[in-house]
Scaffold this motif. Structure first.
Motif, PDB file in Angstrom:
ATOM      1  N   LYS A 152       0.833  -1.197   0.000  1.00 34.83           N
ATOM      2  CA  LYS A 152       0.000   0.000   0.000  1.00 34.83           C
ATOM      3  C   LYS A 152       0.869   1.249   0.000  1.00 34.83           C
ATOM      4  CE  LYS A 152      -4.003   2.075   0.215  1.00 34.83           C
ATOM      5  NZ  LYS A 152      -4.962   2.011  -0.911  1.00 34.83           N
ATOM      6  N   PHE A 153       1.961   1.221   0.768  1.00 37.89           N
ATOM      7  CA  PHE A 153       2.870   2.362   0.813  1.00 37.89           C
ATOM      8  C   PHE A 153       3.470   2.633  -0.570  1.00 37.89           C
ATOM      9  CE2 PHE A 153       7.138   4.126   1.253  1.00 37.89           C
ATOM     10  CZ  PHE A 153       6.895   5.239   2.044  1.00 37.89           C
ATOM     11  N   MET A 154       3.919   1.585  -1.251  1.00 41.94           N
ATOM     12  CA  MET A 154       4.528   1.753  -2.576  1.00 41.94           C
ATOM     13  C   MET A 154       3.507   2.246  -3.591  1.00 41.94           C
ATOM     14  SD  MET A 154       7.613   1.263  -1.980  1.00 41.94           S
ATOM     15  CE  MET A 154       8.136   1.468  -3.693  1.00 41.94           C
ATOM     16  N   GLU A 155       2.272   1.761  -3.477  1.00 44.03           N
ATOM     17  CA  GLU A 155       1.197   2.210  -4.373  1.00 44.03           C
ATOM     18  C   GLU A 155       0.948   3.708  -4.204  1.00 44.03           C
ATOM     19  OE1 GLU A 155      -3.645   1.836  -4.431  1.00 44.03           O
ATOM     20  OE2 GLU A 155      -2.493   0.070  -3.819  1.00 44.03           O
ATOM     21  N   LEU A 156       0.897   4.160  -2.964  1.00 47.07           N
ATOM     22  CA  LEU A 156       0.650   5.572  -2.693  1.00 47.07           C
ATOM     23  C   LEU A 156       1.870   6.433  -3.031  1.00 47.07           C
ATOM     24  CD1 LEU A 156      -1.241   5.116   0.677  1.00 47.07           C
ATOM     25  CD2 LEU A 156      -2.206   6.082  -1.416  1.00 47.07           C
ATOM     26  N   LYS A 157       3.041   5.881  -2.838  1.00 45.51           N
ATOM     27  CA  LYS A 157       4.257   6.617  -3.196  1.00 45.51           C
ATOM     28  C   LYS A 157       4.280   6.925  -4.688  1.00 45.51           C
ATOM     29  CE  LYS A 157       9.262   6.577  -2.489  1.00 45.51           C
ATOM     30  NZ  LYS A 157      10.421   5.831  -1.917  1.00 45.51           N
ATOM     31  N   GLN A 158       3.832   5.958  -5.485  1.00 51.05           N
ATOM     32  CA  GLN A 158       3.764   6.176  -6.930  1.00 51.05           C
ATOM     33  C   GLN A 158       2.664   7.178  -7.270  1.00 51.05           C
ATOM     34  OE1 GLN A 158       2.917   2.617  -9.235  1.00 51.05           O
ATOM     35  NE2 GLN A 158       4.026   3.427 -10.991  1.00 51.05           N
ATOM     36  N   LYS A 159       1.542   7.076  -6.569  1.00 53.53           N
ATOM     37  CA  LYS A 159       0.411   7.961  -6.824  1.00 53.53           C
ATOM     38  C   LYS A 159       0.763   9.421  -6.561  1.00 53.53           C
ATOM     39  CE  LYS A 159      -4.310   8.929  -5.243  1.00 53.53           C
ATOM     40  NZ  LYS A 159      -5.421   8.485  -4.344  1.00 53.53           N
ATOM     41  N   PHE A 160       1.522   9.666  -5.493  1.00 55.18           N
ATOM     42  CA  PHE A 160       1.864  11.035  -5.101  1.00 55.18           C
ATOM     43  C   PHE A 160       3.264  11.451  -5.551  1.00 55.18           C
ATOM     44  CE2 PHE A 160      -1.111   9.862  -1.481  1.00 55.18           C
ATOM     45  CZ  PHE A 160      -2.189  10.591  -1.978  1.00 55.18           C
ATOM     46  N   ALA A 161       3.846  10.705  -6.474  1.00 61.82           N
ATOM     47  CA  ALA A 161       5.237  10.945  -6.868  1.00 61.82           C
ATOM     48  C   ALA A 161       5.459  12.349  -7.415  1.00 61.82           C
ATOM     49  CB  ALA A 161       5.674   9.907  -7.905  1.00 61.82           C
ATOM     50  N   LYS A 162       4.495  12.892  -8.132  1.00 57.41           N
ATOM     51  CA  LYS A 162       4.701  14.161  -8.820  1.00 57.41           C
ATOM     52  C   LYS A 162       3.962  15.345  -8.186  1.00 57.41           C
ATOM     53  CE  LYS A 162       5.599  12.027 -13.318  1.00 57.41           C
ATOM     54  NZ  LYS A 162       5.209  11.969 -14.752  1.00 57.41           N
ATOM     55  N   GLY A 163       3.365  15.108  -7.056  1.00 59.06           N
ATOM     56  CA  GLY A 163       2.616  16.209  -6.444  1.00 59.06           C
ATOM     57  C   GLY A 163       2.693  16.186  -4.939  1.00 59.06           C
ATOM     58  N   GLU A 164       2.028  17.135  -4.308  1.00 60.28           N
ATOM     59  CA  GLU A 164       1.999  17.196  -2.859  1.00 60.28           C
ATOM     60  C   GLU A 164       1.070  16.127  -2.300  1.00 60.28           C
ATOM     61  OE1 GLU A 164       0.948  21.062  -1.554  1.00 60.28           O
ATOM     62  OE2 GLU A 164       2.754  22.020  -2.362  1.00 60.28           O
ATOM     63  N   VAL A 165       1.369  15.697  -1.105  1.00 62.48           N
ATOM     64  CA  VAL A 165       0.527  14.710  -0.427  1.00 62.48           C
ATOM     65  C   VAL A 165      -0.534  15.462   0.370  1.00 62.48           C
ATOM     66  CG1 VAL A 165       0.461  12.784   1.196  1.00 62.48           C
ATOM     67  CG2 VAL A 165       2.495  13.149  -0.239  1.00 62.48           C
TER      68      VAL A 165
END
Length: 211
Positions: A152-165
């Motif tokens: 789940k962490f890796m999935e979200l890391k990719q999702k937010f890779a280019k923007g702010e969390v």
């Protein structure tokens, strides 16, 4: 070796009434700064104790993030067990175990939730990986395996890779409004020094306690 044989003497010095300020946060600030200067591991780590509706106490280690005259601040997942217990019973206990300095500080009080602005300000200051971890973990819930959490962490890391969390709606913080602060300094022959500051309106009553 038997556990009952493990002991040591406390020899770093005492604490006297004349050493105490009239306002306890001044002494807490001094002791915390000395813990930092002594390079103690996690000097801001504190045990946070809450109680469930059945009266069962629970403890966990949380990091202190701010303190002032208004109280002591920490952050957490608002869906966690501690948050659920504080929703039912806002009374709380904090404990700082600065063993190498032969000191402890114990605080009692009640919590109030921090404003969204306060939470947002702190959340935006966190490292991005910590922000993502807040999204990845449904704190205190049961999970099948660590791999599920890491996935789940890796999935979200990719999702937010280019923007702010963004700030999760389920993440926030508390301010502990202090009722009492006890300072404990180890002493020779187990004659420890303990002083209890108890709030009475805008004033503090100071009492020496037997060790």
């Amino acid at each position: 070796m038997e556990l009952s044989d493990i002991r040591r003497e406390y020899t770093r010095g005492g604490l006297r009434r004349d050493d105490l300020p009239e306002e306890p946060l001044r002494l807490f600030d001094k002791w915390l700064q000395q813990a930092v200067e002594a390079q103690l591991t996690d000097p801001t780590a504190m045990t946070v104790a809450t109680v469930d509706p059945q009266g069962q106490p629970y403890q966990r280690i949380v990091l202190l993030k701010h303190f002032d005259q208004n109280g002591f601040v920490f952050y957490t997942n608002l869906g966690s067990r501690k948050a659920a217990q504080l929703e039912e019973n806002p009374r709380i206990s904090l404990h700082f175990p600065w063993h190498p300095l032969e000191r402890q500080v114990h605080i009692t009080g009640e919590v109030e939730k921090l404003s969204k602005m306060e939470v947002m300000k702190y959340f935006s200051s966190r490292p991005k990986e910590s922000q993502i971890a807040a999204w990845a973990s449904k704190q205190s819930s049961r999970i099948s395996a660590r791999q599920a959490l890491e996935g789940k962490f890796m999935e979200l890391k990719q999702k937010f890779a280019k923007g702010e969390v963004p700030l999760p709606t389920f993440w926030g913080g508390y301010r502990v409004k202090v009722s009492s602060i006890e300072f404990w300094q180890g002493g020779a022959n187990r004659l420890h020094d303990r002083f209890l500051f108890t709030r009475e309106g805008e004033q503090w009553q100071i009492e020496r306690l037997a060790p």
